[in-house]
Motif scaffolding. Structure first.
Motif, PDB file in Angstrom:
ATOM      1  N   GLU A 227       3.080   5.555  -6.160  1.00 48.14           N
ATOM      2  CA  GLU A 227       1.938   4.640  -6.164  1.00 48.14           C
ATOM      3  C   GLU A 227       2.244   3.394  -6.983  1.00 48.14           C
ATOM      4  N   TYR A 228       2.840   3.597  -8.132  1.00 48.71           N
ATOM      5  CA  TYR A 228       3.206   2.485  -9.014  1.00 48.71           C
ATOM      6  C   TYR A 228       4.203   1.562  -8.344  1.00 48.71           C
ATOM      7  N   ILE A 229       5.239   2.118  -7.741  1.00 44.57           N
ATOM      8  CA  ILE A 229       6.254   1.311  -7.075  1.00 44.57           C
ATOM      9  C   ILE A 229       5.658   0.564  -5.892  1.00 44.57           C
TER      10      ILE A 229
ATOM     11  N   ARG B 126       2.583  -0.532  -5.541  1.00 47.92           N
ATOM     12  CA  ARG B 126       1.785  -1.666  -6.021  1.00 47.92           C
ATOM     13  C   ARG B 126       2.676  -2.841  -6.414  1.00 47.92           C
ATOM     14  N   LEU B 127       3.775  -2.527  -7.094  1.00 48.81           N
ATOM     15  CA  LEU B 127       4.694  -3.589  -7.510  1.00 48.81           C
ATOM     16  C   LEU B 127       5.328  -4.257  -6.294  1.00 48.81           C
ATOM     17  N   LEU B 128       5.801  -3.462  -5.346  1.00 47.50           N
ATOM     18  CA  LEU B 128       6.434  -4.027  -4.151  1.00 47.50           C
ATOM     19  C   LEU B 128       5.444  -4.860  -3.351  1.00 47.50           C
ATOM     20  N   ALA B 129       4.209  -4.389  -3.256  1.00 41.90           N
ATOM     21  CA  ALA B 129       3.197  -5.141  -2.521  1.00 41.90           C
ATOM     22  C   ALA B 129       2.971  -6.503  -3.160  1.00 41.90           C
TER      23      ALA B 129
ATOM     24  N   ALA C 299      15.964  -0.147  -6.773  1.00 38.55           N
ATOM     25  CA  ALA C 299      16.195   1.215  -7.259  1.00 38.55           C
ATOM     26  C   ALA C 299      15.045   1.587  -8.176  1.00 38.55           C
ATOM     27  N   GLY C 300      14.300   2.619  -7.841  1.00 37.51           N
ATOM     28  CA  GLY C 300      13.127   2.999  -8.610  1.00 37.51           C
ATOM     29  C   GLY C 300      13.350   4.256  -9.425  1.00 37.51           C
TER      30      GLY C 300
END
Length: 256
Positions: free
Chosen positions: A126-128, A130-133, A205-206
């Motif tokens: 979910e965190y990744i 939001r950042l990518l969006a 890379a997450g």
């Protein structure tokens, strides 16, 4: 989905070596606040204060010129300058101090159209998402979600992980037609990611646990950046550590 918070990306640039941020990167990251870290890694025998006295004016001028490029693109940008004996520890420290969600390891990027997002099984999807969006706002970038599993028995779990990530991205406002997914079986995740990244322009890379941050910066992301010709965006953990690390600097960074 929990309430969103501001995102921020750290972009370190070796300003005295003539390293530049390609226009494609500036345009792609114009929608997210950026911290430009102008840095110079020093030999052990050179004191940071000495280097700052000798090269500070030139470094500040180069950093200010680069900052203006981001500002002209409409980016919310701040800048910092550091002379250090250990650039990776400086990246890590500044990322924590400035609450940056990710660090961009620069490599040439003459074209930026497709992004490979390499996800581990323990990431905060979910965190990744939001950042990518946030990064994708105002761009036409297309994503490939990518997961490496060690054997066939865990392939279904990898597929489920990427489906979850896809759903989170769509919920965050990313068009589903811009998202592809690939699960591969390989006992060498880094090699598999490097091979897949050859067909993409930016590698993401997450990771999720702050406790493995040192591994991220000193091992996986560093090797990925060295072995690919693409920029590498390393997404940090959601829960930022409050403590800083010693990086060999004898004077504080200059902020702008």
């Amino acid at each position: 989905m929990s309430a969103p918070r501001d995102h921020r990306v750290l972009i370190p640039v070796d300003v005295l070596e003539g390293e530049v941020v390609p226009e494609t990167i500036v345009d792609a990251f114009a929608s997210i606040p950026v911290v430009l870290l102008g840095y110079r890694e020093l030999p052990d025998q050179t004191a940071p204060d000495q280097a700052r006295d000798q090269y500070g004016d030139r470094a500040r001028a180069e950093l200010e010129e680069l900052r203006s490029v981001f500002e002209d693109a409409g980016c919310d940008v701040t800048s910092r300058l550091a002379f250090t004996h250990d650039r990776l520890e400086t990246f890590e420290r500044v990322a924590v101090e400035d609450a940056c969600d990710a660090v961009l390891v620069l490599n040439p990027a003459p074209v930026l159209e497709t992004v490979l997002v390499a996800l581990r099984g323990d990431v905060n999807v979910e965190y990744i998402a939001r950042l990518l969006a946030t990064i994708l706002t105002g761009t036409d970038l297309e994503l490939t979600l990518f997961h490496v599993t060690p054997d066939d028995s865990s392939q279904a779990a990898g597929t489920e992980l990427l489906e979850t990530a896809r759903s989170e991205l769509v919920d965050a406002g990313v068009d589903a037609d811009r998202i592809d997914s690939t699960v591969v079986v390989d006992d060498s995740p880094t090699a598999a990611i490097v091979e897949a990244s050859a067909d993409h322009d930016l590698l993401v890379a997450g990771e999720s646990r702050p406790s493995v941050r040192r591994v991220i910066f000193r091992d996986r992301a560093k090797r990925l950046a060295r072995r690919t010709v693409d920029p590498v965006l390393v997404i940090r953990g959601e829960y930022l550590e409050g403590e800083t690390t010693s990086n060999g600097d004898s004077a504080p960074d200059e902020d702008g």
